[in-house]
Design a protein around this motif. Structure first.
Motif, mmCIF file in Angstrom:
data_model
loop_
_atom_site.group_PDB
_atom_site.id
_atom_site.type_symbol
_atom_site.label_atom_id
_atom_site.label_comp_id
_atom_site.label_asym_id
_atom_site.label_seq_id
_atom_site.Cartn_x
_atom_site.Cartn_y
_atom_site.Cartn_z
ATOM 1 N N GLY A 153 -7.435 0.711 6.535
ATOM 2 C CA GLY A 153 -7.178 1.175 5.177
ATOM 3 C C GLY A 153 -6.271 0.209 4.453
ATOM 4 O O GLY A 153 -5.486 -0.521 5.077
ATOM 5 N N MET A 154 -6.395 0.184 3.124
ATOM 6 C CA MET A 154 -5.533 -0.687 2.322
ATOM 7 C C MET A 154 -5.318 -0.039 0.961
ATOM 8 O O MET A 154 -6.243 0.546 0.385
ATOM 9 C CB MET A 154 -6.203 -2.056 2.140
ATOM 10 N N ALA A 155 -4.087 -0.100 0.488
ATOM 11 C CA ALA A 155 -3.766 0.423 -0.845
ATOM 12 C C ALA A 155 -2.821 -0.546 -1.539
ATOM 13 O O ALA A 155 -1.894 -1.073 -0.919
ATOM 14 C CB ALA A 155 -3.111 1.799 -0.737
ATOM 15 N N ILE A 156 -3.084 -0.779 -2.814
ATOM 16 C CA ILE A 156 -2.210 -1.615 -3.649
ATOM 17 C C ILE A 156 -1.739 -0.761 -4.817
ATOM 18 O O ILE A 156 -2.552 -0.248 -5.591
ATOM 19 C CB ILE A 156 -2.947 -2.857 -4.190
ATOM 20 N N ALA A 157 -0.421 -0.586 -4.917
ATOM 21 C CA ALA A 157 0.178 0.117 -6.057
ATOM 22 C C ALA A 157 0.855 -0.938 -6.934
ATOM 23 O O ALA A 157 1.745 -1.649 -6.471
ATOM 24 C CB ALA A 157 1.199 1.145 -5.576
ATOM 25 N N THR A 158 0.407 -1.075 -8.169
ATOM 26 C CA THR A 158 0.955 -2.110 -9.050
ATOM 27 C C THR A 158 2.137 -1.550 -9.850
ATOM 28 O O THR A 158 2.268 -0.342 -10.041
ATOM 29 C CB THR A 158 -0.114 -2.638 -10.029
ATOM 30 N N VAL A 159 2.987 -2.455 -10.330
ATOM 31 C CA VAL A 159 4.187 -2.018 -11.059
ATOM 32 C C VAL A 159 3.832 -1.383 -12.406
ATOM 33 O O VAL A 159 4.658 -0.680 -12.987
ATOM 34 C CB VAL A 159 5.192 -3.180 -11.255
ATOM 35 N N ASP A 160 2.591 -1.602 -12.876
ATOM 36 C CA ASP A 160 2.194 -0.962 -14.143
ATOM 37 C C ASP A 160 1.430 0.350 -13.910
ATOM 38 O O ASP A 160 0.787 0.884 -14.823
ATOM 39 C CB ASP A 160 1.388 -1.925 -15.028
ATOM 40 N N GLY A 161 1.504 0.868 -12.662
ATOM 41 C CA GLY A 161 0.997 2.222 -12.411
ATOM 42 C C GLY A 161 -0.426 2.333 -11.925
ATOM 43 O O GLY A 161 -0.946 3.443 -11.781
ATOM 44 N N GLN A 162 -1.083 1.218 -11.642
ATOM 45 C CA GLN A 162 -2.460 1.292 -11.138
ATOM 46 C C GLN A 162 -2.464 1.404 -9.613
ATOM 47 O O GLN A 162 -1.506 0.994 -8.948
ATOM 48 C CB GLN A 162 -3.241 0.045 -11.562
ATOM 49 N N LEU A 163 -3.557 1.944 -9.071
ATOM 50 C CA LEU A 163 -3.702 2.083 -7.628
ATOM 51 C C LEU A 163 -5.101 1.631 -7.231
ATOM 52 O O LEU A 163 -6.095 2.048 -7.833
ATOM 53 C CB LEU A 163 -3.489 3.542 -7.218
ATOM 54 N N PHE A 164 -5.172 0.781 -6.234
ATOM 55 C CA PHE A 164 -6.448 0.274 -5.738
ATOM 56 C C PHE A 164 -6.502 0.541 -4.235
ATOM 57 O O PHE A 164 -5.579 0.162 -3.510
ATOM 58 C CB PHE A 164 -6.578 -1.228 -6.016
ATOM 59 N N THR A 165 -7.564 1.200 -3.779
ATOM 60 C CA THR A 165 -7.645 1.543 -2.356
ATOM 61 C C THR A 165 -9.014 1.195 -1.785
ATOM 62 O O THR A 165 -9.992 1.061 -2.522
ATOM 63 C CB THR A 165 -7.402 3.058 -2.130
ATOM 64 N N VAL A 166 -9.033 1.095 -0.460
ATOM 65 C CA VAL A 166 -10.294 0.846 0.233
ATOM 66 C C VAL A 166 -10.197 1.405 1.648
ATOM 67 O O VAL A 166 -9.097 1.506 2.217
ATOM 68 C CB VAL A 166 -10.636 -0.666 0.240
ATOM 69 N N GLY A 167 -11.330 1.784 2.220
ATOM 70 C CA GLY A 167 -11.372 2.212 3.618
ATOM 71 C C GLY A 167 -10.592 3.489 3.867
ATOM 72 O O GLY A 167 -10.654 4.441 3.080
ATOM 73 N N ASP A 168 -9.822 3.503 4.948
ATOM 74 C CA ASP A 168 -9.109 4.704 5.397
ATOM 75 C C ASP A 168 -7.717 4.810 4.776
ATOM 76 O O ASP A 168 -6.741 5.151 5.459
ATOM 77 C CB ASP A 168 -9.005 4.688 6.931
ATOM 78 N N ALA A 169 -7.630 4.542 3.478
ATOM 79 C CA ALA A 169 -6.327 4.524 2.798
ATOM 80 C C ALA A 169 -5.707 5.908 2.690
ATOM 81 O O ALA A 169 -4.506 6.030 2.437
ATOM 82 C CB ALA A 169 -6.464 3.904 1.411
ATOM 83 N N ALA A 170 -6.503 6.959 2.890
ATOM 84 C CA ALA A 170 -5.977 8.331 2.798
ATOM 85 C C ALA A 170 -5.791 8.971 4.177
ATOM 86 O O ALA A 170 -5.498 10.159 4.269
ATOM 87 C CB ALA A 170 -6.917 9.186 1.957
ATOM 88 N N THR A 171 -5.944 8.177 5.238
ATOM 89 C CA THR A 171 -5.761 8.693 6.599
ATOM 90 C C THR A 171 -4.318 8.473 7.040
ATOM 91 O O THR A 171 -3.844 7.338 7.029
ATOM 92 C CB THR A 171 -6.712 7.972 7.582
ATOM 93 N N PRO A 172 -3.607 9.527 7.440
ATOM 94 C CA PRO A 172 -2.212 9.337 7.874
ATOM 95 C C PRO A 172 -2.124 8.575 9.190
ATOM 96 O O PRO A 172 -2.974 8.731 10.072
ATOM 97 C CB PRO A 172 -1.689 10.774 8.050
ATOM 98 N N PHE A 173 -1.097 7.741 9.303
ATOM 99 C CA PHE A 173 -0.823 7.020 10.550
ATOM 100 C C PHE A 173 0.687 7.051 10.791
ATOM 101 O O PHE A 173 1.461 7.485 9.939
ATOM 102 C CB PHE A 173 -1.344 5.572 10.479
ATOM 103 N N SER A 174 1.099 6.585 11.942
ATOM 104 C CA SER A 174 2.509 6.633 12.324
ATOM 105 C C SER A 174 3.247 5.423 11.744
ATOM 106 O O SER A 174 2.907 4.283 12.048
ATOM 107 C CB SER A 174 2.616 6.644 13.855
#
Length: 316
Positions: A40-61
Motif C-alpha cells: 500500500g502507498m499513500a501520499i498526503a500533500t500539504v495542500d490537502g490532497q490524498l493519493f493512494t494505491v493498493g492496500d493503503a486502507a489495510t492496517p499494519f503494525s
C-alpha cells in the motif's frame, strides 16, 4: 510535474510482479502471520490532497515508525534536555545492539535505535502511570491523523512483551548506567504498546504531514512543533531513520524517512508531502524491501529528493 495519482499507479504496476519479496519479521510471532504479498502507498500533500494505491486502507503494525512520534512528544515535554539522554549520530550497527551501548556508557547513539527509543519512552513516561503514557501517545496519533479509529493491537504488544528479551537487556543496561529513571518493565510496557499501534498508510501519511509543513498540520492550522524542531526531526530521520541502512536510503531516495519491521515506511518531502508505504517483506537490514524501492521510484519520478536542485521537478 506529472499527476501524482498516475505516478503512484505506475509504481504499483511496476512492483506488482515483485509482491511477496523480502522476509517478514518472524521474530515477533504476531508479525510472522502477516501475508507478505501486500503493498500500500499513500501520499498526503500539504495542500490537502490524498493519493493512494493498493492496500493503503489495510492496517499494519507501526513498530519503529512510532519512535518519530514519541520523540516529538518527548521534545514537547522536556525540550533540548532530550539530548542529555540520547545522541544524534547514526549508529552503523544493528538496531538492537548492546555492544555500542556499553562502549558509550549507556547513552544510546540516536533516538531511532531501540535503546534510544526506550530512553525517549522513559522521558515521556515521567509523571505518568504506564497506561496514562500509552493513552497520551494514542490521543496524539489520533489527533495527528484526524482519525479516532486508530487503535493499539493488544496481541502484537503481548507478542513483543513475551519475546523482547533483547529490549529488556537494553533497558536494564541503561538503568545500570543511570539512564533509565523508571522500572524497565514499566518503560517496556509503554514501548511495546507504542510499537503495536495499528495504522493504515492513509492514516500514517496524514499523521506525518506536520513534518512536511514546518511543524504545522496544514489541514487544521494546528501547530504541533516549531519549524526548527520539524527540520531537526527530519534531519534525524534522514541520517538515522533506517538503522544501518540509513546511508543507503539517503543515497537512493534522498528523503527523511523512518522504517518499521512491520513493513511500513514514513517519508517526508519537506514543503510538499508526507508519504507512507507498506509492504511486509523486509530486506537484510530490517527495512521494507518493496517499500524502499517504491520510495526510490517516487523520488526519481517527482524530483522530490531533498538533494535535488530547483530545476529538477521533472522525471529523473
Amino acid at each position: 510535474m506529472a499527476d501524482l495519482q498516475s505516478i503512484v499507479d505506475g509504481i504499483y504496476s511496476d512492483l506488482t510482479p515483485r509482491l511477496g519479496e523480502g522476509k517478514v519479521a518472524d521474530y515477533i510471532p504476531e508479525l510472522a502471520k502477516v501475508d507478505p504479498k501486500q503493498f500500500g502507498m499513500a501520499i498526503a500533500t500539504v495542500d490537502g490532497q490524498l493519493f493512494t494505491v493498493g492496500d493503503a486502507a489495510t492496517p499494519f503494525s507501526i513498530q519503529s515508525i512510532s519512535k518519530v512520534f514519541m520523540l516529538t512528544l518527548a521534545l514537547g515535554k522536556v525540550g533540548e534536555a532530550v539530548w542529555n539522554r540520547v545522541g544524534r549520530e547514526p549508529s552503523g550497527s544493528a538496531f538492537n545492539s548492546i555492544v555500542q551501548l556499553e562502549h558509550e556508557h549507556g547513552i544510546p547513539r540516536n533516538p531511532f535505535i531501540n535503546a534510544g527509543a526506550i530512553a525517549v519512552t522513559d522521558i515521556v513516561l515521567a509523571g505518568y502511570q504506564p497506561k496514562e503514557a500509552i493513552g497520551e501517545y494514542l490521543r496524539f496519533m489520533r489527533m495527528l491523523a484526524d482519525d479516532d479509529a486508530i487503535t493499539i493491537d493488544g496481541k502484537v504488544a503481548r507478542s513483543e512483551n513475551e519475546t523482547g528479551y533483547r529490549n529488556f537487556a537494553l533497558a536494564n543496561f541503561m538503568r545500570g548506567f543511570g539512564n533509565l529513571h523508571h522500572p524497565a518493565e514499566h518503560v517496556l510496557g509503554v514501548y511495546f504498546h507504542q510499537c503495536a499501534l495499528s495504522i493504515t498508510c492513509t492514516q500514517l501519511a496524514r499523521a506525518g504531514l506536520f513534518l512536511a509543513a514546518e511543524g504545522k498540520n496544514p489541514l487544521t492550522g494546528h501547530s504541533v512543533v516549531s519549524a526548527k524542531r520539524a527540520r531537526r526531526i527530519n534531519a534525524l530521520m534522514l541520517t538515522c531513520g533506517h538503522y544501518d541502512g540509513s546511508g543507503d536510503f539517503a543515497f537512493r531516495v534522498g528523503l527523511p524517512g523512518k522504517s518499521g519491521v512491520g513493513g511500513g515506511i514514513l517519508a517526508v518531502a519537506p514543503g510538499k508531502a508526507s508519504i507512507a508505504v507498506w509492504s511486509p517483506g523486509l530486506n537484510k537490514v530490517g527495512n521494507s524491501l518493496l517499500g524502499s524501492v517504491a520510495l526510490e521510484m517516487l523520488a526519481a519520478r517527482t524530483g522530490w529528493s531533498v538533494f535535488a536542485g530547483h530545476g529538477s521537478e521533472s522525471r529523473a
